[in-house]
Design a protein around this motif. Structure first.
Motif, PDB file in Angstrom:
ATOM      1  N   ILE A   1      28.040   6.140 -13.470  1.00  0.00           N
ATOM      2  CA  ILE A   1      27.279   7.184 -12.783  1.00  0.00           C
ATOM      3  C   ILE A   1      28.139   7.916 -11.747  1.00  0.00           C
ATOM      4  CG2 ILE A   1      26.285   5.838 -10.862  1.00  0.00           C
ATOM      5  CD1 ILE A   1      23.591   7.192 -11.554  1.00  0.00           C
ATOM      6  N   ALA A   2      29.281   7.308 -11.387  1.00  0.00           N
ATOM      7  CA  ALA A   2      30.105   7.889 -10.325  1.00  0.00           C
ATOM      8  C   ALA A   2      30.559   9.326 -10.606  1.00  0.00           C
ATOM      9  CB  ALA A   2      31.297   6.989 -10.034  1.00  0.00           C
ATOM     10  N   PRO A   3      31.133   9.633 -11.788  1.00  0.00           N
ATOM     11  CA  PRO A   3      31.622  11.014 -11.976  1.00  0.00           C
ATOM     12  C   PRO A   3      30.517  12.053 -11.796  1.00  0.00           C
ATOM     13  CG  PRO A   3      32.194   9.634 -13.881  1.00  0.00           C
ATOM     14  CD  PRO A   3      31.374   8.793 -12.968  1.00  0.00           C
ATOM     15  N   GLY A   4      29.344  11.773 -12.363  1.00  0.00           N
ATOM     16  CA  GLY A   4      28.228  12.711 -12.238  1.00  0.00           C
ATOM     17  C   GLY A   4      27.819  12.898 -10.797  1.00  0.00           C
ATOM     18  N   ILE A   5      27.702  11.784 -10.079  1.00  0.00           N
ATOM     19  CA  ILE A   5      27.267  11.873  -8.678  1.00  0.00           C
ATOM     20  C   ILE A   5      28.305  12.590  -7.837  1.00  0.00           C
ATOM     21  CG2 ILE A   5      26.845  10.526  -6.590  1.00  0.00           C
ATOM     22  CD1 ILE A   5      25.364   8.530  -8.155  1.00  0.00           C
ATOM     23  N   ILE A   6      29.579  12.259  -8.046  1.00  0.00           N
ATOM     24  CA  ILE A   6      30.623  12.875  -7.222  1.00  0.00           C
ATOM     25  C   ILE A   6      30.654  14.387  -7.458  1.00  0.00           C
ATOM     26  CG2 ILE A   6      33.124  13.038  -6.862  1.00  0.00           C
ATOM     27  CD1 ILE A   6      33.208   9.977  -7.454  1.00  0.00           C
ATOM     28  N   LEU A   7      30.670  14.800  -8.728  1.00  0.00           N
ATOM     29  CA  LEU A   7      30.761  16.221  -9.032  1.00  0.00           C
ATOM     30  C   LEU A   7      29.526  16.971  -8.530  1.00  0.00           C
ATOM     31  CD1 LEU A   7      32.755  18.108 -10.420  1.00  0.00           C
ATOM     32  CD2 LEU A   7      31.424  17.906 -12.499  1.00  0.00           C
ATOM     33  N   PHE A   8      28.363  16.453  -8.872  1.00  0.00           N
ATOM     34  CA  PHE A   8      27.121  17.106  -8.458  1.00  0.00           C
ATOM     35  C   PHE A   8      27.001  17.070  -6.934  1.00  0.00           C
ATOM     36  CE2 PHE A   8      22.502  17.727  -8.126  1.00  0.00           C
ATOM     37  CZ  PHE A   8      22.297  18.693  -9.095  1.00  0.00           C
ATOM     38  N   GLY A   9      27.390  15.947  -6.359  1.00  0.00           N
ATOM     39  CA  GLY A   9      27.296  15.781  -4.911  1.00  0.00           C
ATOM     40  C   GLY A   9      28.166  16.771  -4.158  1.00  0.00           C
ATOM     41  N   ILE A  10      29.405  16.946  -4.622  1.00  0.00           N
ATOM     42  CA  ILE A  10      30.314  17.861  -3.913  1.00  0.00           C
ATOM     43  C   ILE A  10      29.929  19.311  -4.193  1.00  0.00           C
ATOM     44  CG2 ILE A  10      32.681  18.739  -3.798  1.00  0.00           C
ATOM     45  CD1 ILE A  10      33.644  15.891  -4.322  1.00  0.00           C
ATOM     46  N   VAL A  11      29.829  19.658  -5.487  1.00  0.00           N
ATOM     47  CA  VAL A  11      29.714  21.076  -5.847  1.00  0.00           C
ATOM     48  C   VAL A  11      28.320  21.624  -5.543  1.00  0.00           C
ATOM     49  CG1 VAL A  11      29.925  22.752  -7.718  1.00  0.00           C
ATOM     50  CG2 VAL A  11      31.492  20.819  -7.602  1.00  0.00           C
ATOM     51  N   ILE A  12      27.276  20.855  -5.818  1.00  0.00           N
ATOM     52  CA  ILE A  12      25.922  21.396  -5.671  1.00  0.00           C
ATOM     53  C   ILE A  12      25.330  21.026  -4.308  1.00  0.00           C
ATOM     54  CG2 ILE A  12      23.625  21.583  -6.713  1.00  0.00           C
ATOM     55  CD1 ILE A  12      25.993  22.584  -8.479  1.00  0.00           C
ATOM     56  N   VAL A  13      25.243  19.718  -4.042  1.00  0.00           N
ATOM     57  CA  VAL A  13      24.577  19.296  -2.806  1.00  0.00           C
ATOM     58  C   VAL A  13      25.439  19.616  -1.590  1.00  0.00           C
ATOM     59  CG1 VAL A  13      23.532  17.354  -1.595  1.00  0.00           C
ATOM     60  CG2 VAL A  13      23.388  17.486  -4.092  1.00  0.00           C
ATOM     61  N   GLY A  14      26.709  19.229  -1.670  1.00  0.00           N
ATOM     62  CA  GLY A  14      27.617  19.458  -0.548  1.00  0.00           C
ATOM     63  C   GLY A  14      27.711  20.934  -0.187  1.00  0.00           C
ATOM     64  N   SER A  15      27.851  21.774  -1.209  1.00  0.00           N
ATOM     65  CA  SER A  15      27.970  23.209  -0.957  1.00  0.00           C
ATOM     66  C   SER A  15      26.722  23.763  -0.289  1.00  0.00           C
ATOM     67  CB  SER A  15      28.197  23.968  -2.260  1.00  0.00           C
ATOM     68  OG  SER A  15      29.427  23.612  -2.801  1.00  0.00           O
ATOM     69  N   SER A  16      25.566  23.288  -0.734  1.00  0.00           N
ATOM     70  CA  SER A  16      24.331  23.808  -0.162  1.00  0.00           C
ATOM     71  C   SER A  16      24.250  23.466   1.323  1.00  0.00           C
ATOM     72  CB  SER A  16      23.115  23.225  -0.897  1.00  0.00           C
ATOM     73  OG  SER A  16      23.199  23.550  -2.258  1.00  0.00           O
ATOM     74  N   VAL A  17      24.602  22.221   1.651  1.00  0.00           N
ATOM     75  CA  VAL A  17      24.554  21.809   3.053  1.00  0.00           C
ATOM     76  C   VAL A  17      25.567  22.605   3.865  1.00  0.00           C
ATOM     77  CG1 VAL A  17      24.903  19.870   4.626  1.00  0.00           C
ATOM     78  CG2 VAL A  17      23.749  19.509   2.430  1.00  0.00           C
ATOM     79  N   GLN A  18      26.744  22.796   3.272  1.00  0.00           N
ATOM     80  CA  GLN A  18      27.800  23.524   3.979  1.00  0.00           C
ATOM     81  C   GLN A  18      27.385  24.965   4.279  1.00  0.00           C
ATOM     82  OE1 GLN A  18      31.534  23.127   1.921  1.00  0.00           O
ATOM     83  NE2 GLN A  18      32.583  24.355   3.475  1.00  0.00           N
ATOM     84  N   SER A  19      26.632  25.559   3.352  1.00  0.00           N
ATOM     85  CA  SER A  19      26.159  26.928   3.589  1.00  0.00           C
ATOM     86  C   SER A  19      25.261  26.997   4.812  1.00  0.00           C
ATOM     87  CB  SER A  19      25.377  27.449   2.384  1.00  0.00           C
ATOM     88  OG  SER A  19      26.245  27.993   1.444  1.00  0.00           O
ATOM     89  N   LEU A  20      24.402  25.986   4.967  1.00  0.00           N
ATOM     90  CA  LEU A  20      23.518  25.961   6.139  1.00  0.00           C
ATOM     91  C   LEU A  20      24.368  25.959   7.414  1.00  0.00           C
ATOM     92  CD1 LEU A  20      20.891  23.295   4.959  1.00  0.00           C
ATOM     93  CD2 LEU A  20      20.642  25.773   4.936  1.00  0.00           C
ATOM     94  N   TRP A  21      25.445  25.199   7.368  1.00  0.00           N
ATOM     95  CA  TRP A  21      26.368  25.108   8.502  1.00  0.00           C
ATOM     96  C   TRP A  21      27.048  26.454   8.754  1.00  0.00           C
ATOM     97  CZ3 TRP A  21      27.451  22.613  12.677  1.00  0.00           C
ATOM     98  CH2 TRP A  21      28.751  22.541  13.200  1.00  0.00           C
TER      99      TRP A  21
END
Lengths: 293, 283
Positions: A17-37
Motif C-alpha cells: 500500500i506504500a507506493p499508492g499512499i506516498i504518491l497520493f499523499g504527496i501529489v494530491i493531499v500534500g498539494s492541497s494542504v500546501q495551497s491553503l498555506w
C-alpha cells in the motif's frame, strides 16, 4: 531475516500500500494542504514568498470579479440541477427492449465519452452568430441571431447549457443502471393495485431509486463546481470576466497574472465550498456501506 | 421492467416507438452531427456560406489527412498516447495493490485511508495546481511527459482504489482463507489469487482511466505548455485559435481526437457503464 519472517504478515501489506499512499499523499493531499498555506502569502511564483496573513482574503472581499465568479458558480449549480431529472426522463424513454434500442442507448452516451474540449468546440460553432446552427434557426424565423458568447447577459447560460449536455448523458447512464435494478415484485404488486403514470413513478419507482438519485445529484454538484474546461475553451471567462467562475479565475490569476498567493486563496474558497459536498457524499457512502455489510 | 414494456407482438407500435426515440436522439446529437458533416465538407462550401446544409461533396479523406499533415495534430496524438498508456498501467498496478490491502486487511485507519482516496478524487484541481506545478519544476520535469504521467497516476489512483477495493472485497472469502491455511504469504496470495481474479476489473478500469486521462485538459495546459509534449485536448484548443476560419479542418480534428475514447466505449460498453455507475447500484 528473522525479523522479516516474524513480521512479514503485516510488512507485505504495508509494502503493497506504500507506493499508492506516498504518491497520493504527496501529489494530491500534500498539494492541497500546501495551497491553503500559500494563500496566506503574496507570491509571484519566482521571488521570496511574503507573509500577508489574511491579506488575500481581505482583497477578495473587495474584488468585484470574485463576486461575479461566485454568482456564476451558483448559476452553474442551479442550471446543472436540471441534469438529474432530464437524465431520468431520457432513461425512462430508452429503457425498452426493442431491437435497435441498444445502439440508440449507446449513442445517447456519446457526449459523455467525448472530451469537454471537443464539446466546447462543438458548441462554440453551434452558437456562432454568423454561421452557427442557432443563427440558422433565428434566420428561419426572420430574426437576427444573438451573439451569445460575446454578450455578458447570456454568455454564462450559453456555456452552462453546453456543459449540461454531457452531464445529462452521465445521469442517463446512472438512471439506466438504477432502472435495471428495480425490485420486480414491488412493481408487479403496484400494477395489480392499478398504480399508473405519475403515481407509479412517484410512490413506487422513485423511492427505489434513492441511491441513484443521491449519486446523480452528488456528481452533478461536484461537476458544476469543478467546471473549467468549457469556460476556458469557449470564452476564457470573457467578455470582461462575465463568464468567469472561481476555478477559471484562480487559473488566470496564477498562471496569467502571476499572483499565486491570490490564486491559492480563490482555490481555497472553492475548496471550502466543495468540502461541504464531498463530506456529505463520503458520510452517506460510508454509512450505506456499513448498513450493507 | 419499468416503464411497462411495449409488447413484442405489437409490431407497429414497436417501430413507431423506435422511430420517435430515434428522432429524439437525432435532436440530442444535432450539434455533434453538424460537426461530423462539417468535417467532411469541401472548403468551397464555406466560401458560399454553406455551413450547416448538406455538404456539396465529401472530402473525408482530404480533410482528415490535412489535419495530420498541415497541423501538429499528429504530434499531439503521439504525445497523448505516450502520456496516457504508461499512466493507465501505473494506475492499474498501484490500485490493485492498494485495493487488495484495503479490502483484505483490517487495521486502524483503513476506513480513513479509503475515505481520503475517494474524497481526494472529488477535489477541485485548482487546489493542487500551484504546488503540483512547483513540484514538477523542482524535479526538473515541468513541461515533459513525466509531469503529466505522475499527476495522472496519483490522481486516478484515488478512484481506481475505490473500484479495486470494492471488486476484491466481493471475491469469495474462502479463496483467501484457503491461501492463508496453506501458509501462503501475502505476496503469494497477491500473485496466485488476486491477480488472476481481478482481470475483468482491470479491463474495465483500464478503459475508464484511459478515457479520463485522454480527455484531461486542465493539467495539459498547466503542466505542458509546449507543442512538443502537449496532448490532443490542449492541442485542439490551440488549433481552434490558429485556424479560426478553417472550419472543416477544426471539426475533423475535433472528431479525430474523440475517436479513441469513443471506440473504446463501444468495444467495452458494459465494463464502462459498470465502472461509472459503481456505488449507484449493486452488482
Amino acid at each position: 531475516m528473522t525479523i522479516w519472517r516474524r513480521n512479514r504478515s503485516w510488512l507485505w501489506p504495508a509494502l503493497f500500500i506504500a507506493p499508492g499512499i506516498i504518491l497520493f499523499g504527496i501529489v494530491i493531499v500534500g498539494s492541497s494542504v500546501q495551497s491553503l498555506w500559500i494563500s496566506f502569502f503574496q507570491w509571484d511564483g519566482f521571488d521570496e514568498m511574503q507573509w500577508i496573513g489574511l491579506g488575500n482574503y481581505i482583497e477578495m472581499l473587495d474584488d468585484p470579479q470574485f463576486y461575479i465568479s461566485l454568482r456564476n458558480n451558483i448559476i452553474w449549480l442551479a442550471v446543472f440541477m436540471l441534469a438529474p431529472p432530464l437524465g431520468l426522463f431520457f432513461a425512462l424513454l430508452i429503457n425498452q427492449q426493442i431491437r435497435g434500442m441498444r445502439i440508440v442507448k449507446s449513442l445517447f452516451f456519446m457526449p459523455l465519452v467525448m472530451s469537454q474540449v471537443a464539446v466546447g468546440v462543438v458548441f462554440t460553432w453551434f452558437y456562432d452568430p454568423s454561421s452557427g446552427l442557432l443563427a440558422l434557426f433565428f434566420e428561419a424565423m426572420g430574426a437576427t441571431a444573438p451573439a451569445l458568447l460575446s454578450d455578458p447577459r447570456w454568455v454564462t447560460l450559453a456555456v452552462v447549457f453546453a456543459a449540461l449536455w454531457p452531464q445529462v448523458s452521465f445521469c442517463v447512464i446512472l438512471f439506466m443502471a438504477g432502472l435495471n435494478n428495480l425490485d420486480e415484485s414491488q412493481i408487479e404488486a403496484a400494477r395489480v393495485d392499478n398504480a399508473k403514470g405519475w403515481k407509479m413513478l412517484w410512490y413506487v419507482i422513485l423511492p427505489q431509486l434513492r441511491q441513484v438519485n443521491f449519486i446523480a445529484i452528488a456528481v452533478t454538484v461536484i461537476g458544476a463546481l469543478r467546471s473549467f474546461d468549457m469556460i476556458s475553451v469557449m470564452t476564457s471567462g470573457g467578455p470582461f470576466g462575465s463568464s468567469n467562475v472561481l476555478a477559471y479565475q484562480m487559473y488566470s490569476q496564477s498562471i496569467q497574472a502571476y499572483r499565486f498567493g491570490y490564486g491559492a486563496a480563490i482555490a481555497s474558497v472553492l475548496f471550502a465550498i466543495m468540502v461541504v459536498f464531498i463530506s456529505w457524499y463520503l458520510w452517506r457512502m460510508l454509512r450505506m456501506e456499513k448498513e450493507g455489510a | 421492467m419499468y416503464p411497462r414494456q411495449i409488447s413484442k407482438d405489437d409490431v407497429l407500435k414497436k417501430y413507431l416507438y423506435l422511430a420517435a426515440v430515434t428522432l429524439v436522439l437525432m435532436l440530442w446529437l444535432l450539434p455533434l452531427g453538424a460537426v461530423i458533416l462539417t468535417s467532411v465538407r469541401p472548403a468551397s462550401d464555406a466560401a458560399v456560406g454553406n455551413y450547416w446544409g448538406w455538404p456539396s461533396g465529401f472530402d473525408l479523406v482530404k480533410n482528415y489527412t490535412e489535419v495530420f499533415t498541415q497541423t501538429p495534430m499528429g504530434r499531439y496524438f503521439f504525445n497523448s498516447l505516450v502520456i496516457t498508456i504508461p499512466s493507465v498501467i501505473g494506475v492499474l498496478v498501484l490500485s490493485t495493490l492498494t485495493g487488495y490491502v484495503l479490502s483484505r486487511y483490517r487495521f486502524r485507519g483503513n476506513t480513513l485511508l479509503f475515505a481520503i482516496f475517494i474524497g481526494g478524487n472529488f477535489l477541485p484541481f485548482q487546489i493542487m495546481m500551484i504546488p503540483v506545478r512547483d513540484l514538477t519544476i523542482s524535479l526538473g520535469i515541468y513541461n515533459s511527459y513525466l509531469a503529466l504521467i505522475i499527476f495522472h497516476v496519483a490522481f486516478q489512483t484515488g478512484f481506481a482504489t475505490l473500484f479495486m477495493r470494492n471488486f476484491i472485497a466481493s471475491l469469495p472469502d474462502e479463496l483467501f482463507e484457503a491461501a492463508r491455511s496453506e501458509g501462503a504469504s501475502p505476496l503469494q496470495t497477491l500473485i496466485h489469487v488476486v491477480i488472476p481474479l481481478v482481470r475483468p476489473a482491470l479491463a474495465a478500469l483500464a478503459i475508464l482511466a484511459f478515457t479520463f486521462i485522454w480527455n484531461d485538459y486542465f493539467w495539459a495546459v498547466v503542466l505542458t505548455p509546449s507543442d512538443a509534449v502537449k496532448p490532443v485536448t490542449a492541442g485542439l484548443d490551440n488549433l481552434k485559435g490558429q485556424y479560426v476560419a478553417n472550419w472543416s479542418l477544426i471539426s475533423a480534428a475535433t472528431i479525430a481526437i474523440a475517436i479513441p475514447p469513443v471506440v473504446m466505449f463501444f468495444l467495452m460498453q458494459r465494463h464502462f457503464i459498470r465502472g461509472l455507475t459503481m456505488g449507484a447500484v449493486k452488482g
